[in-house]
Write a protein that holds these residues in place. Structure first.
Motif, PDB file in Angstrom:
ATOM      1  N   TYR A  95       0.855  -1.187   0.000  1.00  0.00           N
ATOM      2  CA  TYR A  95       0.000   0.000   0.000  1.00  0.00           C
ATOM      3  C   TYR A  95       0.890   1.234   0.000  1.00  0.00           C
ATOM      4  CZ  TYR A  95      -4.045   2.932   1.141  1.00  0.00           C
ATOM      5  OH  TYR A  95      -5.055   3.873   1.121  1.00  0.00           O
ATOM      6  N   SER A  96       1.033   1.824  -1.180  1.00  0.00           N
ATOM      7  CA  SER A  96       1.862   3.006  -1.338  1.00  0.00           C
ATOM      8  C   SER A  96       1.100   4.048  -2.138  1.00  0.00           C
ATOM      9  CB  SER A  96       3.174   2.654  -2.038  1.00  0.00           C
ATOM     10  OG  SER A  96       2.916   2.118  -3.322  1.00  0.00           O
ATOM     11  N   SER A  97       1.520   5.309  -1.994  1.00  0.00           N
ATOM     12  CA  SER A  97       0.757   6.402  -2.602  1.00  0.00           C
ATOM     13  C   SER A  97       0.802   6.382  -4.120  1.00  0.00           C
ATOM     14  CB  SER A  97       1.264   7.754  -2.076  1.00  0.00           C
ATOM     15  OG  SER A  97       2.641   7.934  -2.356  1.00  0.00           O
ATOM     16  N   ASP A  98       1.843   5.809  -4.712  1.00  0.00           N
ATOM     17  CA  ASP A  98       1.905   5.773  -6.177  1.00  0.00           C
ATOM     18  C   ASP A  98       1.122   4.604  -6.770  1.00  0.00           C
ATOM     19  OD1 ASP A  98       3.815   4.010  -5.064  1.00  0.00           O
ATOM     20  OD2 ASP A  98       4.925   3.954  -6.941  1.00  0.00           O
ATOM     21  N   GLY A  99       0.829   3.579  -5.972  1.00  0.00           N
ATOM     22  CA  GLY A  99       0.092   2.420  -6.462  1.00  0.00           C
ATOM     23  C   GLY A  99      -1.338   2.362  -5.988  1.00  0.00           C
ATOM     24  N   ASN A 100      -1.854   3.477  -5.535  1.00  0.00           N
ATOM     25  CA  ASN A 100      -3.192   3.538  -4.962  1.00  0.00           C
ATOM     26  C   ASN A 100      -4.263   3.415  -6.061  1.00  0.00           C
ATOM     27  OD1 ASN A 100      -5.184   3.864  -3.046  1.00  0.00           O
ATOM     28  ND2 ASN A 100      -4.580   5.930  -2.429  1.00  0.00           N
ATOM     29  N   ASP A 101      -5.458   2.986  -5.654  1.00  0.00           N
ATOM     30  CA  ASP A 101      -6.578   2.931  -6.600  1.00  0.00           C
ATOM     31  C   ASP A 101      -7.537   4.107  -6.413  1.00  0.00           C
ATOM     32  OD1 ASP A 101      -7.729   2.232  -4.202  1.00  0.00           O
ATOM     33  OD2 ASP A 101      -8.532   0.316  -4.869  1.00  0.00           O
ATOM     34  N   GLN A 102      -7.184   5.065  -5.549  1.00  0.00           N
ATOM     35  CA  GLN A 102      -7.983   6.267  -5.340  1.00  0.00           C
ATOM     36  C   GLN A 102      -7.087   7.498  -5.509  1.00  0.00           C
ATOM     37  OE1 GLN A 102     -10.792   6.042  -1.793  1.00  0.00           O
ATOM     38  NE2 GLN A 102      -9.367   4.419  -1.237  1.00  0.00           N
ATOM     39  N   TRP A 103      -7.522   8.438  -6.384  1.00  0.00           N
ATOM     40  CA  TRP A 103      -6.717   9.625  -6.654  1.00  0.00           C
ATOM     41  C   TRP A 103      -7.588  10.879  -6.629  1.00  0.00           C
ATOM     42  CZ3 TRP A 103      -1.447   9.839  -7.300  1.00  0.00           C
ATOM     43  CH2 TRP A 103      -0.799   8.599  -7.396  1.00  0.00           C
ATOM     44  N   LEU A 104      -6.985  11.974  -6.196  1.00  0.00           N
ATOM     45  CA  LEU A 104      -7.639  13.272  -6.206  1.00  0.00           C
ATOM     46  C   LEU A 104      -7.058  14.118  -7.336  1.00  0.00           C
ATOM     47  CD1 LEU A 104      -7.538  14.014  -2.374  1.00  0.00           C
ATOM     48  CD2 LEU A 104      -9.557  13.339  -3.694  1.00  0.00           C
ATOM     49  N   ASP A 105      -7.933  14.755  -8.134  1.00  0.00           N
ATOM     50  CA  ASP A 105      -7.450  15.646  -9.183  1.00  0.00           C
ATOM     51  C   ASP A 105      -7.375  17.073  -8.646  1.00  0.00           C
ATOM     52  OD1 ASP A 105     -10.043  16.731  -9.237  1.00  0.00           O
ATOM     53  OD2 ASP A 105     -10.662  15.515 -10.956  1.00  0.00           O
ATOM     54  N   VAL A 106      -6.971  18.001  -9.500  1.00  0.00           N
ATOM     55  CA  VAL A 106      -6.748  19.378  -9.071  1.00  0.00           C
ATOM     56  C   VAL A 106      -8.013  20.005  -8.501  1.00  0.00           C
ATOM     57  CG1 VAL A 106      -6.130  21.694  -9.849  1.00  0.00           C
ATOM     58  CG2 VAL A 106      -4.825  19.718 -10.660  1.00  0.00           C
ATOM     59  N   GLU A 107      -9.134  19.824  -9.169  1.00  0.00           N
ATOM     60  CA  GLU A 107     -10.375  20.443  -8.704  1.00  0.00           C
ATOM     61  C   GLU A 107     -10.826  19.863  -7.372  1.00  0.00           C
ATOM     62  OE1 GLU A 107     -11.778  23.122  -9.898  1.00  0.00           O
ATOM     63  OE2 GLU A 107     -10.115  23.169 -11.324  1.00  0.00           O
ATOM     64  N   GLN A 108     -10.662  18.568  -7.206  1.00  0.00           N
ATOM     65  CA  GLN A 108     -11.026  17.950  -5.927  1.00  0.00           C
ATOM     66  C   GLN A 108     -10.115  18.455  -4.811  1.00  0.00           C
ATOM     67  OE1 GLN A 108     -10.630  13.924  -7.476  1.00  0.00           O
ATOM     68  NE2 GLN A 108     -12.816  13.533  -7.119  1.00  0.00           N
ATOM     69  N   LEU A 109      -8.834  18.575  -5.104  1.00  0.00           N
ATOM     70  CA  LEU A 109      -7.894  19.091  -4.112  1.00  0.00           C
ATOM     71  C   LEU A 109      -8.249  20.521  -3.722  1.00  0.00           C
ATOM     72  CD1 LEU A 109      -4.552  17.713  -5.579  1.00  0.00           C
ATOM     73  CD2 LEU A 109      -5.498  17.142  -3.335  1.00  0.00           C
ATOM     74  N   ARG A 110      -8.585  21.329  -4.716  1.00  0.00           N
ATOM     75  CA  ARG A 110      -8.917  22.725  -4.440  1.00  0.00           C
ATOM     76  C   ARG A 110     -10.154  22.814  -3.544  1.00  0.00           C
ATOM     77  NH1 ARG A 110      -8.785  24.935  -9.654  1.00  0.00           N
ATOM     78  NH2 ARG A 110      -6.540  25.176  -9.356  1.00  0.00           N
TER      79      ARG A 110
END
Length: 332
Positions: A305-320
């Motif tokens: 379980y590492s941040s580069d191999g995750n199956d969930q990601w946030l894009d720019v708009e979600q981060l904002r």
């Protein structure tokens, strides 16, 4: 939180970012009989007393986790302990190795001993992604601390006290934040320093971290290492979310820093199960009647379980959108 309602708590490192958020959460949701806030810094305790308007349920204790006798005295009558005290700065650890050893390792053992001596019901210790396959001294001391807390269940097998660990990565809203730095540099029209453009990190807010720890404290049997299932982000996306169109420049990975956060390594896969919103790393050997959690799903043999191999990601708009609700920002 019915099991925790009306109980007494002690929080080591209780005047830090996490500790204060936890105090507020417990006051609001658990109607505690008492919360002992244990920390070394009298100024931070003064500021926290003001923040919570001298709530009579709060008991302020000046003390260091290096002091076993002080811990033993502070834990009298305590039902639950959250061990958040630690020295944490990676570069400082490399120059002050034994000081980190005394606080993060010997201090953790002192917490364990004081909890057993006082018949505390449950103790949860906060870990870090840096304890997973550590490449720096700070991570090494936290890995040892994790092992001490799991092993403590053997020593207390015929007593009431149980110990578990919660591990997560960088926290949005804690001190040492990169987000205010990005905002200030962007306001000045300056370029944003990026460690490495390939870098990824997990995303968890302070509120989410607190809720996860409290839930883990309630459900733990002892010996588990709990890891939340949370999304990842790319550092370049975070920079764009904080300061749109601002120029960036790479400064290089700092000594002891990883490109990607890792919270569970493949070597631990045989002990890992997934339960709803979390992974649970079970103890390798038990002597206190540990049972796998209900609804547990085994993970593949090669699981990590590492941040580069995750199956969930946030894009720019979600981060904002998320940044609007996390206060100071991201610890980096």
């Amino acid at each position: 939180m019915a099991a925790l309602y009306g109980s007494s708590f002690l929080i080591t490192g209780g005047t830090g970012s996490f500790g204060r958020e936890l105090v507020g959460y417990l006051l609001e949701h658990c109607d505690p009989r008492r919360i002992s806030v244990y920390s070394r810094d009298e100024l931070k305790q003064f500021e926290a007393r003001n923040q919570f308007h001298d709530d009579p349920r709060l008991h302020w204790v000046i003390g260091d986790v290096r002091d076993r006798d002080r811990l033993r005295s502070a834990m009298r009558g305590v039902d639950y302990v959250v061990h958040a005290a630690a020295l944490k700065q990676v570069d400082t650890a490399e120059r002050n190795a034994f000081e980190f050893t005394r606080t993060n390792i010997l201090g953790s053992q002192n917490v364990i001993d004081a909890a057993v001596d006082n018949g505390v019901r449950k103790v949860v210790a906060l870990s870090t992604d840096k304890a997973c396959r550590p490449v720096n001294l700070y991570g090494g001391t936290k890995l040892v601390a994790d092992k001490l807390f799991v092993s403590a269940n053997h020593a207390a097998a015929y007593q009431e006290t149980r110990f578990s660990v919660v591990r997560y990565g960088n926290v949005l809203g804690s001190r040492g934040s990169v987000v205010p730095l990005f905002r200030e540099l962007a306001r000045q029209g300056r370029s944003l320093p990026i460690t490495d453009k390939r870098m990824t990190r997990f995303w968890i807010t302070l509120d989410q971290a607190v809720r996860f720890v409290v839930e883990s404290l309630e459900i733990m049997q002892g010996g588990e290492l709990y890891v939340p299932r949370i999304p990842s982000m790319r550092i370049l996306d975070l920079a764009e979310a904080v300061a749109p169109a601002a120029p960036t420049h790479e400064i290089g990975v700092r000594p002891g820093e990883k490109l990607h956060e890792e919270m569970i390594c493949p070597d631990d896969a045989p002990l890992v199960v997934r339960v709803a919103d979390r992974y649970v790393v079970g103890p390798a050997v038990t002597s206190w009647g540990y049972l796998p959690p209900a609804g547990a799903e085994p993970v593949p043999d090669s699981f990590s379980y590492s941040s580069d191999g995750n199956d969930q990601w946030l894009d720019v708009e979600q981060l904002r959108a998320l940044l609007a609700g996390v206060g100071p920002g991201a610890k980096g």
